[in-house]
Motif scaffolding. Structure first.
Motif, PDB file in Angstrom:
ATOM      1  N   ALA A   1      -8.181   1.997   3.060  1.00 41.36           N
ATOM      2  CA  ALA A   1      -9.594   1.623   2.365  1.00 41.36           C
ATOM      3  C   ALA A   1     -10.923   2.533   2.693  1.00 41.36           C
ATOM      4  O   ALA A   1     -11.520   2.772   2.226  1.00 41.36           O
ATOM      5  CB  ALA A   1      -9.164   0.443   2.822  1.00 41.36           C
TER       6      ALA A   1
ATOM      7  N   ALA B   1      -0.392   1.680   6.740  1.00 41.72           N
ATOM      8  CA  ALA B   1      -1.414   1.648   5.323  1.00 41.72           C
ATOM      9  C   ALA B   1      -2.976   2.040   6.091  1.00 41.72           C
ATOM     10  O   ALA B   1      -3.416   2.126   5.337  1.00 41.72           O
ATOM     11  CB  ALA B   1      -1.478   0.793   4.001  1.00 41.72           C
TER      12      ALA B   1
ATOM     13  N   GLY C   1       0.921  -0.979   0.315  1.00 47.18           N
ATOM     14  CA  GLY C   1       0.327  -0.335   0.076  1.00 47.18           C
ATOM     15  C   GLY C   1       0.970   1.289  -0.249  1.00 47.18           C
ATOM     16  O   GLY C   1      -0.073   2.343   0.269  1.00 47.18           O
TER      17      GLY C   1
ATOM     18  N   TRP D   1      -6.506  -7.692   2.968  1.00 47.52           N
ATOM     19  CA  TRP D   1      -5.521  -7.157   3.675  1.00 47.52           C
ATOM     20  C   TRP D   1      -5.764  -5.373   4.016  1.00 47.52           C
ATOM     21  O   TRP D   1      -5.422  -5.167   5.643  1.00 47.52           O
ATOM     22  CB  TRP D   1      -4.382  -7.360   3.290  1.00 47.52           C
ATOM     23  CG  TRP D   1      -3.820  -8.681   3.131  1.00 47.52           C
ATOM     24  CD1 TRP D   1      -4.517  -9.379   3.389  1.00 47.52           C
ATOM     25  CD2 TRP D   1      -2.649  -9.034   2.276  1.00 47.52           C
ATOM     26  NE1 TRP D   1      -3.754 -10.823   2.479  1.00 47.52           N
ATOM     27  CE2 TRP D   1      -2.873 -10.385   2.349  1.00 47.52           C
ATOM     28  CE3 TRP D   1      -1.458  -8.187   1.755  1.00 47.52           C
ATOM     29  CZ2 TRP D   1      -1.874 -11.371   1.121  1.00 47.52           C
ATOM     30  CZ3 TRP D   1      -0.583  -8.890   0.937  1.00 47.52           C
ATOM     31  CH2 TRP D   1      -0.687 -10.631   1.051  1.00 47.52           C
ATOM     32  N   HIS D   2      -6.463  -4.865   3.136  1.00 48.01           N
ATOM     33  CA  HIS D   2      -6.034  -3.048   4.387  1.00 48.01           C
ATOM     34  C   HIS D   2      -7.884  -2.882   4.180  1.00 48.01           C
ATOM     35  O   HIS D   2      -7.728  -2.041   5.061  1.00 48.01           O
ATOM     36  CB  HIS D   2      -5.336  -2.902   2.209  1.00 48.01           C
ATOM     37  CG  HIS D   2      -4.429  -2.961   2.279  1.00 48.01           C
ATOM     38  ND1 HIS D   2      -3.646  -1.419   2.361  1.00 48.01           N
ATOM     39  CD2 HIS D   2      -4.329  -3.059   1.095  1.00 48.01           C
ATOM     40  CE1 HIS D   2      -2.695  -1.682   1.636  1.00 48.01           C
ATOM     41  NE2 HIS D   2      -2.496  -2.500   1.219  1.00 48.01           N
TER      42      HIS D   2
ATOM     43  N   ARG E   1      -1.204   4.803  -0.921  1.00 46.84           N
ATOM     44  CA  ARG E   1      -0.825   5.835   0.395  1.00 46.84           C
ATOM     45  C   ARG E   1      -0.411   7.057  -0.124  1.00 46.84           C
ATOM     46  O   ARG E   1      -0.896   7.882   0.075  1.00 46.84           O
ATOM     47  CB  ARG E   1      -0.819   5.088   1.319  1.00 46.84           C
ATOM     48  CG  ARG E   1      -0.763   5.704   3.247  1.00 46.84           C
ATOM     49  CD  ARG E   1      -2.289   5.527   3.345  1.00 46.84           C
ATOM     50  NE  ARG E   1      -3.088   6.193   4.174  1.00 46.84           N
ATOM     51  CZ  ARG E   1      -2.984   7.955   3.891  1.00 46.84           C
ATOM     52  NH1 ARG E   1      -2.841   8.434   2.902  1.00 46.84           N
ATOM     53  NH2 ARG E   1      -3.866   8.071   5.335  1.00 46.84           N
TER      54      ARG E   1
ATOM     55  N   GLU F   1      -7.816  -3.652   7.133  1.00 45.91           N
ATOM     56  CA  GLU F   1      -5.914  -3.039   8.207  1.00 45.91           C
ATOM     57  C   GLU F   1      -5.349  -3.472   9.026  1.00 45.91           C
ATOM     58  O   GLU F   1      -4.596  -3.398   9.907  1.00 45.91           O
ATOM     59  CB  GLU F   1      -7.002  -2.244   9.402  1.00 45.91           C
ATOM     60  CG  GLU F   1      -7.582  -0.618   8.517  1.00 45.91           C
ATOM     61  CD  GLU F   1      -7.884   0.286   8.974  1.00 45.91           C
ATOM     62  OE1 GLU F   1      -8.106   0.322  10.489  1.00 45.91           O
ATOM     63  OE2 GLU F   1      -8.171   1.111   8.779  1.00 45.91           O
TER      64      GLU F   1
END
Length: 237
Positions: free
Chosen positions: A117, A113, A77, A104-105, A81, A108
């Protein structure tokens, strides 16, 4: 002392087993996040400099507000980001082939990162970046034919060292022309590479784009105690 090693997520994909793991490096006394494809390391939070510079160098030539940006390949990310830190960016479309990486994002799992999202400018598209270029369908399924101010790509190791043989044709003049068709006039294509500048690829870029430059991005390598470098290519229509 805490956990020395933890595999946070993993999934079998068409290109191999992709996994996200977290470990404590006792020498550096830092927590390290790594992505692996089978036994091969794809990226590490120890070496984010060039991924960050991909966004900075890719957006630097542009002017104006409300920039529409595509990031191809989400990974840890850093590129996405950093793009969002540029207040000129009005929308960020992240094209990622593996749903688990997007997850994953959303969950969190990557503290550095955080907020990616949740940012209202961000939208994830689960798609094959290279297929979207090759078939002309474009990156935004909601708006076929949409053009962007910048496309920032970080998927393969380099134009010569690809993760899948099907990606190789993208790095030819014909493949780059198809990519350029998704850019606005004066739009920018930027690419991360783990290899030194490649004269053949620079020639391919120069055949398609008005300007093209290879930036060598040096960074401290805490594993060797020395310096390493990646390359960021920046080309403009």
């Amino acid at each position: 002392m805490g956990v020395r090693f933890e595999e946070l997520a993993w999934r079998e994909t068409p290109i191999g087993l992709i996994s996200l793991r977290r470990r404590r490096d006792p020498q550096l006394d830092v927590e390290v996040y790594e992505v692996k494809l089978d036994d091969e390391f794809l990226m590490s939070s120890l070496f984010p400099v060039a991924e960050i510079e991909l966004a900075r160098l890719g957006l630097a030539p542009l002017s104006g507000q409300g920039l529409d940006v595509v990031v191809g390949g989400l990974g840890l990310g850093y590129t996405a980001r950093t793009a969002l830190e540029d207040e000129r960016v009005g929308s960020l479309l992240v094209v990622e082939a593996i749903e688990d990486v997007i997850d994953w994002h959303r969950r969190e799992l990557l503290p550095f990162a955080a907020g990616l999202a949740a940012d209202p400018r961000t939208r994830f598209v689960r798609a094959d970046f290279f297929a979207a270029v090759a078939d002309g369908s474009g990156f935004d399924p909601r708006e076929p034919g949409r053009r962007f101010h910048a496309v920032l790509l970080d998927v393969d190791h380099s134009p010569r060292n690809v993760l899948h043989p099907g990606h190789a044709s993208f790095y030819t003049p014909d493949g780059l022309r198809r990519l350029a068709a998704h850019l606005r006039p004066d739009g920018v294509f930027a690419l991360w590479s783990d290899d030194p500048p490649d004269p053949d690829f620079e020639a391919a870029l120069s055949e398609v784009f008005r300007t093209a430059r290879a930036h060598v991005v040096p960074f401290a390598n805490p594993l060797t105690g020395g310096r390493s470098a990646n390359t960021v290519y920046v080309a403009r229509r």
